[in-house]
Scaffold this motif. Structure first.
Motif, PDB file in Angstrom:
ATOM      1  N   VAL A  35      24.776  35.535  55.167  1.00 57.79           N
ATOM      2  CA  VAL A  35      23.833  35.644  54.059  1.00 57.79           C
ATOM      3  C   VAL A  35      22.423  35.547  54.621  1.00 57.79           C
ATOM      4  O   VAL A  35      22.008  34.492  55.106  1.00 57.79           O
ATOM      5  N   ALA A  36      21.710  36.663  54.551  1.00 57.01           N
ATOM      6  CA  ALA A  36      20.326  36.722  55.016  1.00 57.01           C
ATOM      7  C   ALA A  36      19.424  36.417  53.823  1.00 57.01           C
ATOM      8  O   ALA A  36      19.469  37.106  52.812  1.00 57.01           O
ATOM      9  N   THR A  37      18.632  35.366  53.951  1.00 60.86           N
ATOM     10  CA  THR A  37      17.764  34.960  52.842  1.00 60.86           C
ATOM     11  C   THR A  37      16.363  35.558  52.940  1.00 60.86           C
ATOM     12  O   THR A  37      15.568  35.395  52.026  1.00 60.86           O
ATOM     13  N   ALA A  67      20.328  37.810  50.149  1.00 63.67           N
ATOM     14  CA  ALA A  67      20.164  36.946  48.977  1.00 63.67           C
ATOM     15  C   ALA A  67      18.864  36.158  49.101  1.00 63.67           C
ATOM     16  O   ALA A  67      18.883  34.958  49.362  1.00 63.67           O
ATOM     17  N   PRO A  68      17.726  36.815  48.924  1.00 58.56           N
ATOM     18  CA  PRO A  68      16.463  36.108  49.087  1.00 58.56           C
ATOM     19  C   PRO A  68      16.118  35.159  47.942  1.00 58.56           C
ATOM     20  O   PRO A  68      15.248  34.314  48.093  1.00 58.56           O
ATOM     21  N   THR A  74      25.264  33.793  44.850  1.00 57.82           N
ATOM     22  CA  THR A  74      25.907  34.411  46.011  1.00 57.82           C
ATOM     23  C   THR A  74      27.061  33.540  46.516  1.00 57.82           C
ATOM     24  O   THR A  74      28.141  34.046  46.827  1.00 57.82           O
ATOM     25  N   ILE A  75      26.840  32.236  46.582  1.00 59.83           N
ATOM     26  CA  ILE A  75      27.888  31.308  47.028  1.00 59.83           C
ATOM     27  C   ILE A  75      29.070  31.349  46.071  1.00 59.83           C
ATOM     28  O   ILE A  75      30.233  31.427  46.494  1.00 59.83           O
ATOM     29  N   LEU A 112      23.308  22.834  44.828  1.00 55.40           N
ATOM     30  CA  LEU A 112      24.210  21.770  45.283  1.00 55.40           C
ATOM     31  C   LEU A 112      25.571  21.870  44.600  1.00 55.40           C
ATOM     32  O   LEU A 112      26.616  21.692  45.241  1.00 55.40           O
ATOM     33  N   LYS A 113      25.570  22.168  43.318  1.00 57.13           N
ATOM     34  CA  LYS A 113      26.820  22.323  42.571  1.00 57.13           C
ATOM     35  C   LYS A 113      27.629  23.501  43.131  1.00 57.13           C
ATOM     36  O   LYS A 113      28.840  23.400  43.320  1.00 57.13           O
ATOM     37  N   ALA A 114      26.967  24.617  43.389  1.00 56.53           N
ATOM     38  CA  ALA A 114      27.653  25.786  43.953  1.00 56.53           C
ATOM     39  C   ALA A 114      28.267  25.456  45.303  1.00 56.53           C
ATOM     40  O   ALA A 114      29.395  25.863  45.601  1.00 56.53           O
ATOM     41  N   MET A 115      27.545  24.696  46.124  1.00 58.65           N
ATOM     42  CA  MET A 115      28.060  24.332  47.448  1.00 58.65           C
ATOM     43  C   MET A 115      29.261  23.398  47.351  1.00 58.65           C
ATOM     44  O   MET A 115      30.225  23.548  48.098  1.00 58.65           O
TER      45      MET A 115
END
Length: 191
Positions: A35-37, A67-68, A74-75, A112-115
């Protein structure tokens, strides 16, 4: 990497943190999605050279997603079977730095929730800031403060945290003791 769900790789500029993260992703025995931000600035030759150096290091079978802005989304969209390598948090943060404090708090909580809910393995690269002089302008201080908060909170939920400096990676979860936010950073108060 097989038993680790979330790995944070942090360190100063040009320390080797991206290379270490790429090494960990390569050892994951999973398909890797990078994933390139970074936002693309075609007119900036130096920026394009940096992007090309990253691209040339990566194996050709790794998929790349840009995913800038919406990193949490994305996650959440990734399947369980992959290793997601996010590079980098600092670039992502710079893209959304203009968010007011209330929106930033929601964005951070959503990330944080997505992670924590992701089923895939995640390796995330984040830049250490604030090891020197306090920035002399408000936007610089905002970046430094938010980056520190971001790394600290991701580090707290990570299975592994690596600090990479001068090309060497140290496993902070194995070597360090986490300082909870309830403990004053300047030590106990004296009477």
């Amino acid at each position: 990497m097989d038993n680790r769900h979330l790995v944070l790789v942090t360190g100063p500029a040009r320390s080797g943190k991206s290379e270490w993260a790429e090494n960990l992703a390569g050892q994951s025995n999973r398909s890797v999605i990078y994933v390139a931000t970074a936002a693309d600035y075609p007119e900036d030759e130096e920026w394009q050279t940096r992007i090309q150096a990253h691209q040339q290091r990566r194996p050709t079978n790794w998929q790349t997603i840009h995913a800038p802005m919406d990193l949490a989304k994305t996650i959440q969209a990734q399947p369980k079977s992959i290793c997601l390598l996010i590079d980098s948090l600092g670039t992502w943060l710079a893209n959304i730095l203009d968010q007011e404090a209330e929106l930033w708090a929601v964005t951070l909580e959503t990330l944080l929730k997505a992670m924590t809910q992701a089923e895939c393995q995640i390796i995330v690269v984040g830049e250490e800031t604030g090891w020197g002089v306090v920035p002399g302008y408000p936007l610089g201080r905002r970046f430094r403060d938010r980056m520190g908060e971001l790394l600290r909170q991701i580090g707290a939920i990570s299975d592994q945290v690596y600090l990479v400096s001068a090309g060497y990676a140290l496993n902070l979860k194995a070597l360090g003791i986490y300082v909870t936010p309830m403990v004053p950073l300047d030590g106990p108060k004296r009477d």
